[in-house]
Motif scaffolding. Structure first.
Motif, PDB file in Angstrom:
ATOM      1  N   ASP A  58     -20.217  31.840 -35.601  1.00 12.44           N
ATOM      2  CA  ASP A  58     -19.963  31.821 -37.038  1.00 12.44           C
ATOM      3  C   ASP A  58     -18.542  31.310 -37.259  1.00 12.44           C
ATOM      4  N   PRO A  59     -18.355  30.166 -37.930  1.00 14.97           N
ATOM      5  CA  PRO A  59     -17.009  29.634 -38.140  1.00 14.97           C
ATOM      6  C   PRO A  59     -16.081  30.616 -38.851  1.00 14.97           C
ATOM      7  N   GLY A  60     -16.670  31.527 -39.612  1.00 11.51           N
ATOM      8  CA  GLY A  60     -15.856  32.504 -40.318  1.00 11.51           C
ATOM      9  C   GLY A  60     -15.439  33.689 -39.464  1.00 11.51           C
ATOM     10  N   GLN A  61     -15.914  33.716 -38.213  1.00 10.04           N
ATOM     11  CA  GLN A  61     -15.589  34.817 -37.301  1.00 10.04           C
ATOM     12  C   GLN A  61     -15.020  34.224 -36.015  1.00 10.04           C
ATOM     13  N   PRO A  62     -13.725  33.911 -35.984  1.00 10.45           N
ATOM     14  CA  PRO A  62     -13.140  33.257 -34.801  1.00 10.45           C
ATOM     15  C   PRO A  62     -13.263  34.069 -33.521  1.00 10.45           C
ATOM     16  N   SER A  63     -13.455  35.394 -33.628  1.00  7.52           N
ATOM     17  CA  SER A  63     -13.570  36.211 -32.420  1.00  7.52           C
ATOM     18  C   SER A  63     -14.798  35.828 -31.602  1.00  7.52           C
ATOM     19  N   GLN A  64     -15.816  35.257 -32.243  1.00  4.90           N
ATOM     20  CA  GLN A  64     -17.019  34.862 -31.514  1.00  4.90           C
ATOM     21  C   GLN A  64     -16.726  33.695 -30.575  1.00  4.90           C
ATOM     22  N   MET A 108     -15.393  42.723 -18.136  1.00  3.49           N
ATOM     23  CA  MET A 108     -15.314  42.289 -19.528  1.00  3.49           C
ATOM     24  C   MET A 108     -16.199  43.212 -20.355  1.00  3.49           C
ATOM     25  N   TYR A 109     -15.664  43.672 -21.461  1.00  3.85           N
ATOM     26  CA  TYR A 109     -16.365  44.641 -22.306  1.00  3.85           C
ATOM     27  C   TYR A 109     -16.535  44.033 -23.694  1.00  3.85           C
ATOM     28  N   LEU A 110     -17.791  43.782 -24.086  1.00  2.00           N
ATOM     29  CA  LEU A 110     -18.078  43.143 -25.369  1.00  2.00           C
ATOM     30  C   LEU A 110     -18.351  44.212 -26.409  1.00  2.00           C
ATOM     31  N   ASP A 111     -17.452  44.345 -27.341  1.00  2.00           N
ATOM     32  CA  ASP A 111     -17.584  45.361 -28.379  1.00  2.00           C
ATOM     33  C   ASP A 111     -17.831  44.698 -29.719  1.00  2.00           C
ATOM     34  N   GLY A 112     -18.741  45.269 -30.481  1.00  3.76           N
ATOM     35  CA  GLY A 112     -19.017  44.723 -31.809  1.00  3.76           C
ATOM     36  C   GLY A 112     -20.220  45.406 -32.413  1.00  3.76           C
ATOM     37  N   GLY A 113     -20.481  45.131 -33.678  1.00  4.17           N
ATOM     38  CA  GLY A 113     -21.616  45.726 -34.361  1.00  4.17           C
ATOM     39  C   GLY A 113     -22.932  45.180 -33.820  1.00  4.17           C
ATOM     40  N   TYR A 114     -24.028  45.790 -34.272  1.00  3.98           N
ATOM     41  CA  TYR A 114     -25.345  45.339 -33.845  1.00  3.98           C
ATOM     42  C   TYR A 114     -25.630  43.967 -34.469  1.00  3.98           C
ATOM     43  N   GLY A 115     -26.310  43.118 -33.684  1.00  2.53           N
ATOM     44  CA  GLY A 115     -26.736  41.828 -34.199  1.00  2.53           C
ATOM     45  C   GLY A 115     -25.698  40.724 -34.180  1.00  2.53           C
ATOM     46  N   VAL A 116     -24.580  40.897 -33.441  1.00  3.84           N
ATOM     47  CA  VAL A 116     -23.582  39.825 -33.383  1.00  3.84           C
ATOM     48  C   VAL A 116     -23.776  38.959 -32.135  1.00  3.84           C
ATOM     49  N   ALA A 198     -20.037  44.438 -19.674  1.00  3.53           N
ATOM     50  CA  ALA A 198     -20.843  45.401 -20.418  1.00  3.53           C
ATOM     51  C   ALA A 198     -20.811  45.094 -21.902  1.00  3.53           C
ATOM     52  N   THR A 199     -21.853  45.536 -22.602  1.00  2.00           N
ATOM     53  CA  THR A 199     -21.872  45.475 -24.065  1.00  2.00           C
ATOM     54  C   THR A 199     -22.016  46.886 -24.602  1.00  2.00           C
ATOM     55  N   SER A 200     -21.491  47.084 -25.799  1.00  2.00           N
ATOM     56  CA  SER A 200     -21.642  48.374 -26.460  1.00  2.00           C
ATOM     57  C   SER A 200     -21.252  48.217 -27.914  1.00  2.00           C
ATOM     58  N   ASN A 201     -21.634  49.211 -28.696  1.00  2.00           N
ATOM     59  CA  ASN A 201     -21.173  49.280 -30.079  1.00  2.00           C
ATOM     60  C   ASN A 201     -19.964  50.192 -30.201  1.00  2.00           C
ATOM     61  N   THR A 202     -19.420  50.634 -29.072  1.00  2.00           N
ATOM     62  CA  THR A 202     -18.331  51.599 -29.068  1.00  2.00           C
ATOM     63  C   THR A 202     -17.240  51.134 -28.124  1.00  2.00           C
ATOM     64  N   LEU A 203     -15.995  51.137 -28.562  1.00  2.00           N
ATOM     65  CA  LEU A 203     -14.888  50.773 -27.690  1.00  2.00           C
ATOM     66  C   LEU A 203     -14.869  51.687 -26.473  1.00  2.00           C
ATOM     67  N   PRO A 204     -14.487  51.165 -25.287  1.00  2.00           N
ATOM     68  CA  PRO A 204     -14.561  51.975 -24.075  1.00  2.00           C
ATOM     69  C   PRO A 204     -13.768  53.272 -24.155  1.00  2.00           C
ATOM     70  N   GLY A 205     -12.642  53.270 -24.845  1.00  2.00           N
ATOM     71  CA  GLY A 205     -11.876  54.501 -24.987  1.00  2.00           C
ATOM     72  C   GLY A 205     -12.514  55.518 -25.904  1.00  2.00           C
ATOM     73  N   ASP A 234     -16.697  40.109 -33.909  1.00  2.00           N
ATOM     74  CA  ASP A 234     -16.978  40.454 -35.296  1.00  2.00           C
ATOM     75  C   ASP A 234     -18.112  39.584 -35.835  1.00  2.00           C
ATOM     76  N   GLY A 235     -18.713  40.040 -36.926  1.00  4.76           N
ATOM     77  CA  GLY A 235     -19.754  39.242 -37.555  1.00  4.76           C
ATOM     78  C   GLY A 235     -20.856  40.092 -38.142  1.00  4.76           C
ATOM     79  N   GLU A 236     -21.775  39.422 -38.842  1.00  4.71           N
ATOM     80  CA  GLU A 236     -22.904  40.125 -39.429  1.00  4.71           C
ATOM     81  C   GLU A 236     -24.123  39.982 -38.522  1.00  4.71           C
TER      82      GLU A 236
END
Length: 374
Positions: A58-64, A108-116, A198-205, A234-236
Motif C-alpha cells: 500500500d503506497p500509503g503505508q511505507p512500513s510494508q 525477524m518478527y512481523l508485527d501488525g494488525g490482521y489482514g496486512v 515469526a508473525t503475530s498481532n502482538t509485539l514480542p515484549g 501497518d495497514g488495513e
C-alpha cells in the motif's frame, strides 16, 4: 421414487436429490503421525506460490515496502545452507553454532494488525531463503508446540537444529507453560545456528499480556524478544479492502442442499461441530479437513465461552490456509464473539477469525446455486 413430503420436509427432499451424502467433520478425529508433522512444515496451499514480488504494498503505508526490503536482505544473508546442487546439507560439515554470517538478532518478527499480509511475507521469506526445502520449516505456533508433544523436547531440538530457517506463524503465548517451552526451544535452536522468523498481532515484549500473569514470566518473554528484530507492518485488512460487504447467512435448507450438491463438501450442525472440536487437538484440525472442498454449517450461533472460541479460531485459520469456502446459516460471522471477548486479551485472534471466515463466506457465495453432482 418421488421425494418424501412428510415430516422430514426439505431435508428429505434434499437427500432424495443427492447422489452421495456429504461428509461430516464431526465424524473425523485423525491421528497424525510425527513424521507427517515434520513433513508438512511447509507453507500451506494458500501461500504455496507467494513471493515478495506478488506482495502488493500500500503506497500509503511505507512500513510494508520497508518490511519487504528487510526480509529480502535477511533471506539473502541466509545463503549457503545447501550444497551446490541444492541438496541436503551434510551434517558432519555443519558447525554447531553460527553457521551463517548474520549480525544482530537471528530472527525477524512481523508485527501488525490482521489482514496486512504478514503470513504472505513470512511464506515469501521461506520461499526466498536459498536452502533446500528440507532445511526450512514453516508452521503455526500451535503446530510447533504439538511437534514437541509428539517428538519430545530433545528430539524436536535435534530435528530442527539441522535447519537454516524456522518460520512460526501466529506466534502467541497463551499460558505460562508455552512461554517456558518455546523460550527454551528457540534458545536451543539459535545456539545451533537456526534463523527464526515469526508473525503475530502482538509485539514480542507484550506476548502473554492480558492472558496470564505475564509479569511472572518476564525473563522468558524478554528472552524471546531479544532474539528478534521487530518489523512493524501497518495497514488495513486487505481481505476486505474495496470489496462489497460479506454475504448474509443463508437458510438451513440452502446450506443443506448445497452440501449435497457440491462434490467434496462437508455438512455439520455448528453447535455439534464446536463440541467435536473439544475432543480433537487443535494441531489436528488441518488433517480433519483433508479432502474437504467446502464446509457447510447450519445453525451458526454466538460461541458460548472463550475455550470454545479459541478452538474455532484455529479451525478458521486451517480452513483459510487451505482455501476452503464456508457456506453457513444462522448469525453472521461478525456476531460469533461477544463484546467481552472482542475487548479482552484474545481480541486480535477473534478479529482475525472474523476476517478470515468472512473472506471464506464470500468465496462460498456461488455454492448456494451449485448444480447437482454428476
Amino acid at each position: 421414487m418421488s421425494a418424501p413430503t412428510t415430516a422430514s420436509g426439505s431435508a428429505g427432499r434434499i437427500a432424495a436429490e443427492a447422489t452421495e451424502a456429504p461428509a461430516a467433520l464431526t465424524t473425523r478425529a485423525p491421528q497424525v503421525p510425527a513424521e507427517r508433522l515434520v513433513a508438512e512444515m511447509v507453507p500451506p496451499p494458500r501461500f504455496a506460490t507467494v513471493s515478495f514480488d506478488n506482495y502488493i504494498t500500500d503506497p500509503g503505508q511505507p512500513s510494508q515496502a520497508e518490511a519487504v526490503e528487510a526480509l529480502r536482505a535477511f533471506a539473502a544473508r541466509l545463503g549457503g545452507g545447501a550444497d551446490a546442487k541444492g541438496g541436503r546439507r551434510r551434517h558432519w560439515f555443519r558447525r554447531k553454532a553460527k553457521p551463517a554470517a548474520i549480525c544482530g538478532p537471528r530472527g525477524m518478527y512481523l508485527d501488525g494488525g490482521y489482514g496486512v499480509g504478514k503470513t504472505h511475507l513470512l511464506a515469501s521469506l521461506w520461499h526466498a531463503t536459498p536452502a533446500a526445502p528440507e532445511l526450512k520449516a514453516f508452521g503455526t505456533f500451535v503446530e510447533l508446540t504439538n511437534l514437541v508433544g509428539a517428538l519430545g523436547f530433545q528430539q524436536t531440538v535435534k530435528t530442527l537444529s539441522g535447519h537454516r530457517l524456522l518460520c512460526i506463524d501466529e506466534f502467541e503465548l497463551d499460558d505460562p507453560g508455552d512461554t517456558v517451552l518455546v523460550s527454551t526451544l528457540l534458545g536451543k535452536l539459535v545456539e545451533a545456528g537456526v534463523a527464526l522468523a515469526a508473525t503475530s498481532n502482538t509485539l514480542p515484549g507484550k506476548l502473554g499480556e492480558g492472558r496470564f500473569a505475564a509479569a511472572d514470566f518476564l525473563r522468558e518473554i524478554q528472552g524471546l524478544s531479544a532474539r528478534f528484530r521487530t518489523l512493524r507492518i501497518d495497514g488495513e485488512d486487505y481481505r476486505h479492502r474495496g470489496l462489497p460487504a460479506a454475504p448474509p447467512p443463508h437458510s438451513d435448507e440452502t446450506v443443506t442442499r448445497a452440501a449435497h450438491r457440491v462434490p467434496g463438501a462437508s455438512l455439520d450442525d455448528f453447535p455439534a461441530l464446536l463440541d467435536h472440536l473439544s475432543q480433537v487437538h487443535p494441531s489436528r484440525y488441518g488433517a480433519m479437513c483433508d479432502g474437504v472442498q467446502a464446509v457447510c454449517l447450519t445453525g451458526v450461533a454466538p460461541v458460548p465461552d472463550q475455550s470454545t472460541a479459541l478452538r474455532l479460531v484455529v479451525l478458521a485459520d486451517r480452513l483459510y490456509d487451505r482455501e476452503v469456502p464456508v457456506l453457513a446459516s444462522g448469525v453472521p460471522f461478525d456476531q460469533l464473539f461477544s463484546e467481552e471477548m472482542l475487548s479482552g486479551g484474545y481480541r486480535k485472534k477473534y478479529f482475525r477469525a472474523i476476517s478470515r471466515l468472512t473472506a471464506l463466506a464470500r468465496d462460498a457465495k456461488t455454492l448456494a446455486d451449485a448444480p447437482y453432482k454428476r
